[in-house]
Design an enzyme around this catalytic site. Sequence first.
Site, PDB file in Angstrom:
ATOM      1  N   GLU A 288      -5.409  22.545  13.312  1.00  0.00           N
ATOM      2  CA  GLU A 288      -4.588  22.333  14.065  1.00  0.00           C
ATOM      3  C   GLU A 288      -3.031  22.387  13.638  1.00  0.00           C
ATOM      4  O   GLU A 288      -2.456  21.479  13.036  1.00  0.00           O
ATOM      5  CB  GLU A 288      -4.745  20.812  14.712  1.00  0.00           C
ATOM      6  CG  GLU A 288      -3.928  20.508  16.117  1.00  0.00           C
ATOM      7  CD  GLU A 288      -3.083  19.346  15.896  1.00  0.00           C
ATOM      8  OE1 GLU A 288      -2.453  19.208  17.070  1.00  0.00           O
ATOM      9  OE2 GLU A 288      -2.949  18.982  14.758  1.00  0.00           O
TER      10      GLU A 288
ATOM     11  N   ASP B  60      -6.873  18.339  11.793  1.00  0.00           N
ATOM     12  CA  ASP B  60      -5.714  17.498  12.382  1.00  0.00           C
ATOM     13  C   ASP B  60      -4.393  17.735  11.736  1.00  0.00           C
ATOM     14  O   ASP B  60      -4.546  17.802  10.453  1.00  0.00           O
ATOM     15  CB  ASP B  60      -5.928  16.197  12.771  1.00  0.00           C
ATOM     16  CG  ASP B  60      -4.949  15.687  13.920  1.00  0.00           C
ATOM     17  OD1 ASP B  60      -4.964  16.036  15.033  1.00  0.00           O
ATOM     18  OD2 ASP B  60      -4.462  14.631  13.939  1.00  0.00           O
TER      19      ASP B  60
END
Length: 318
Positions: A62, A33
Site C-alpha cells: 500500500e 500497509d
Amino acid sequence: PDLNLANPYVANYMIQLNIWATEEFGLDGWRVDTYKYCDEKFLNRINAALLSEFPNLTVFGEAWTNTVPGSAYFTQNNLDVPFKHQINGVTDFPLQSAIMDAINQPFGWTDGITKVYMTLAQDFLYKNPLTNCIFLDNHDMNRFFSMTGENLEKYKMGIGLLLTTRGIPQVYYGTEVLMKNYKDPNDAAVRWDFPGGWTSDATNKFSGSGRTPLENNAFEFFKILANYRKESSALTSGELKQYVPKNGVYVYFRKSSKQKILCVINTLSKQEQLMLKDYEEMLNGNERYYDVMKQLTLEIKDNKIALPSMSFQIFELK
C-alpha cells in the site's frame, strides 16, 4: 509505535512470523500497509523470504502516491533509480484517482476519461502492471457510490473498468449493494457493518428480498461481470490495448491467446456511435459479438454499435 525493522532481531522475528502465518492460515497473499514508510532493505528481505517459501504468493504494498513514477518506484520497475524494490505490485492509487476523474469530470484533451488513458499509457514504468492491485475505494476513503453522486450509470462505468482493465481488482465490502457514506465525521462512517451480518439487523442485504430495486440492479450487474471475469483468460491475464478517447468515448481491448474482448465506455450524457472500422486492426472483420451484460450474441454487419449515454459495454469477439 513503529517497529524498528533495521534491528536484526526484530527483522528476523517478523520474517519468521510471516512465513509461519502464511503456512498456518493458508494465505493467498499479503497486503502490506503503509509500505512506503517501512525500512526498504527489510522489505526486500521479507518479500524474498516469503516468495522463496511460497512462489505463488501474491504480495502488494500500500504505497499511497499521486503519480505513476512514484507508484512504480515501490514495486518492480523499469526506472533508473539507486534502490530497486522487488515486490510483485502496489495498490494503484494513480489509476483509482484517474477513474474517479473519468466518471466525474467533463471530457477533455487531458480531463475526464482521458486521465485513465494517460495513466495506463505510463504502464511501461512497471515491470508487470498486471500485478498491481486496482480499486475504487477502501477503508480510508469516501465510499465509491457516494463519490459517484449516487449515480447508478457512473457506478456501472466504474465497476466495469475495475473488473475489465489490467490489474487485480480489490472490492471494498458492500460496494456490490451500494453501501455509501463520506468520512464524516471520521473514518468510522465508511466502515459500517454490512447490513444483515447480525441477528439484530433490521435489513439483510445478503438476500435479494432485503435489497432495494436499485441495489438489486447494481448487485446483478456486478454479479454477471464478476462471474464472467473469473472464467476469462483475456480479463485475468491478457494484454491491454487502449485507444485515445474520442468525443468522450474510451475503447480498449483485452487479448489472450484464446480470447479477445472489446470494452467501450461512453462518458457523455448523449448517445454515441462506435464505428468498428476505426478498430479494424483488432477486429479483423469480425461480425459476431457476445454482449456479456445482456448475455446474448449479436450479428453486426453495419459496422457500428450504439452507445447509450453514460454507459459501459463489454463484448467478446466470436
